[in-house]
Scaffold this motif. Structure first.
Motif, PDB file in Angstrom:
ATOM      1  N   ALA A   1       0.838  -1.206   0.000  1.00  0.00           N
ATOM      2  CA  ALA A   1       0.000   0.000   0.000  1.00  0.00           C
ATOM      3  C   ALA A   1       0.869   1.250   0.000  1.00  0.00           C
ATOM      4  CB  ALA A   1      -0.920  -0.006   1.215  1.00  0.00           C
ATOM      5  N   ALA A   2       0.260   2.368  -0.377  1.00  0.00           N
ATOM      6  CA  ALA A   2       1.043   3.592  -0.561  1.00  0.00           C
ATOM      7  C   ALA A   2       0.205   4.832  -0.312  1.00  0.00           C
ATOM      8  CB  ALA A   2       1.598   3.639  -1.991  1.00  0.00           C
ATOM      9  N   ILE A   3       0.890   5.923  -0.149  1.00  0.00           N
ATOM     10  CA  ILE A   3       0.275   7.237  -0.293  1.00  0.00           C
ATOM     11  C   ILE A   3       0.672   7.730  -1.674  1.00  0.00           C
ATOM     12  CG2 ILE A   3       0.226   9.628   0.500  1.00  0.00           C
ATOM     13  CD1 ILE A   3       0.959   8.582   3.285  1.00  0.00           C
ATOM     14  N   ASP A   4      -0.316   7.977  -2.495  1.00  0.00           N
ATOM     15  CA  ASP A   4      -0.064   8.487  -3.845  1.00  0.00           C
ATOM     16  C   ASP A   4      -0.063  10.010  -3.812  1.00  0.00           C
ATOM     17  OD1 ASP A   4       0.160   6.034  -5.016  1.00  0.00           O
ATOM     18  OD2 ASP A   4      -1.878   5.987  -5.804  1.00  0.00           O
ATOM     19  N   LYS A   5       1.068  10.592  -4.141  1.00  0.00           N
ATOM     20  CA  LYS A   5       1.148  12.046  -4.242  1.00  0.00           C
ATOM     21  C   LYS A   5       1.314  12.438  -5.701  1.00  0.00           C
ATOM     22  CE  LYS A   5       2.865  13.552   0.263  1.00  0.00           C
ATOM     23  NZ  LYS A   5       3.910  14.343   0.967  1.00  0.00           N
ATOM     24  N   THR A   6       0.529  13.387  -6.128  1.00  0.00           N
ATOM     25  CA  THR A   6       0.625  13.896  -7.495  1.00  0.00           C
ATOM     26  C   THR A   6       0.979  15.366  -7.445  1.00  0.00           C
ATOM     27  OG1 THR A   6      -1.081  12.337  -8.230  1.00  0.00           O
ATOM     28  CG2 THR A   6      -0.558  14.156  -9.707  1.00  0.00           C
ATOM     29  N   TYR A   7       2.088  15.725  -8.095  1.00  0.00           N
ATOM     30  CA  TYR A   7       2.511  17.122  -8.206  1.00  0.00           C
ATOM     31  C   TYR A   7       2.166  17.609  -9.609  1.00  0.00           C
ATOM     32  CZ  TYR A   7       5.404  16.563  -3.975  1.00  0.00           C
ATOM     33  OH  TYR A   7       5.851  16.343  -2.693  1.00  0.00           O
TER      34      TYR A   7
END
Length: 310
Positions: A9-15
């Motif tokens: 599992a992950a934290i998805d960060k989008t810049y």
């Protein structure tokens, strides 16, 4: 009920950046952070399509707590196994001028044998009350390459329909347990059979060979913006998706899996399921976040999906 499994599992960060020049300082004016990992993306889309879902898998540290809190805010049920270390951050940098996406994926925590045993029990528990179990994504450190064999076997013994969306050794070993559906791309099909696919006719022959070799219900091969090819016990189909303005391709495959899982859980026909899954994947491509769709848009797009029996 549908259960999704995300072992990494992950934290998805989008810049979001106007441009992304290498070797320069770039100041981010807009970004998103969401719970992610392939199975969690599937869970998010299943929930948006209105079907009950539970997300499980491994989470660790502060990032793991954030994943659970973000899912709580979305109203998505979860039952994770906690491990030592930090769940990963997956960073997606969108160059808005060029439409180019650059992904940076952390490895995630190391999973110990006790947590592996706990995960087996979680799958046994949730598969017993789920029509569909979706296993998606990569294996974190400490997880044996053949772990999907054990988990898929447990889920099938409990009576669940199993979708496996993995790659490399995870997929190769997982096939030994006889999942009901897989979703490889063309390159993965070539790797599984040790061949080169020159055209769609050769691809059709390859996926039909895989289908019969492993006795699966269906195989869906992604062809990117060109749609997909699906081999099933009911026949082989070429699926063409409508042309749209693509914002972000991350999570489109997971949205497709979610649509397929929902179609199976709600008793849709194969062709109805292909239309729903394709529309969900296409809707995700029109948004700027993985695992985000517009249900009304999905309904509109379903009618534009072209399905041809081969």
């Amino acid at each position: 009920m549908i259960t999704t499994v995300t072992l990494n599992a992950a934290i998805d960060k989008t810049y979001f950046l106007p441009t992304f020049p290498l070797g320069k300082v770039s100041r981010v004016q807009r970004y998103r952070a969401a719970p992610g990992g392939k199975g969690i993306n599937v869970a998010k889309v299943v929930a948006q399509l209105g079907v009950p879902v539970t997300a499980t898998g491994f989470v660790g540290g502060f990032n793991g707590e954030m994943i659970k809190q973000l899912l709580d805010r979305m109203g998505i049920g979860h039952d994770f196994v906690s491990v030592q270390g930090e769940s990963r951050v997956c960073l997606n940098i969108l160059d808005e001028e060029n439409g180019i996406s650059t992904e940076l994926l952390e490895p995630g925590p190391t999973v110990d044998p006790q947590a592996l045993a706990q995960m087996e029990e979680k799958i046994r528990e949730h598969a017993a009350k789920s029509r569909i179990v979706c296993f998606s994504g990569s294996l974190p450190a400490g997880v044996p390459k053949d772990f999907y064999v054990k988990l898929v076997s447990i889920a099938k013994e409990a009576g669940a329909y199993v979708i496996l969306d993995a790659s490399g050794d995870a997929l190769r070993f997982g096939l030994e347990a006889g999942p009901d559906m897989i979703k490889p791309n063309e390159e993965e099909v070539e790797g599984l059979l040790g061949i080169r696919v020159q055209d769609e006719a050769a691809l059709q022959k390859a996926v039909e060979t895989l289908l019969q070799k492993y006795g699966m219900d269906r195989i869906s091969v992604s062809l990117g913006g060109a749609g997909s090819m699906v081999a099933s016990q009911a026949g082989t189909f070429r699926v063409e998706t409508p042309k749209v303005d693509v914002v972000n391709t991350v999570g489109c495959g997971d949205s497709y899996v979610a649509g397929m899982a929902v179609s199976l859980a709600t008793g849709l026909s194969l062709e109805e399921g292909l239309a729903l899954a394709s529309a969900a994947g296409t809707s995700n491509a029109m948004t700027d976040e993985a695992g985000l769709i517009e249900p009304e848009e999905v309904e509109r797009l379903r009618g534009q999906v072209r399905i041809t029996a081969l």
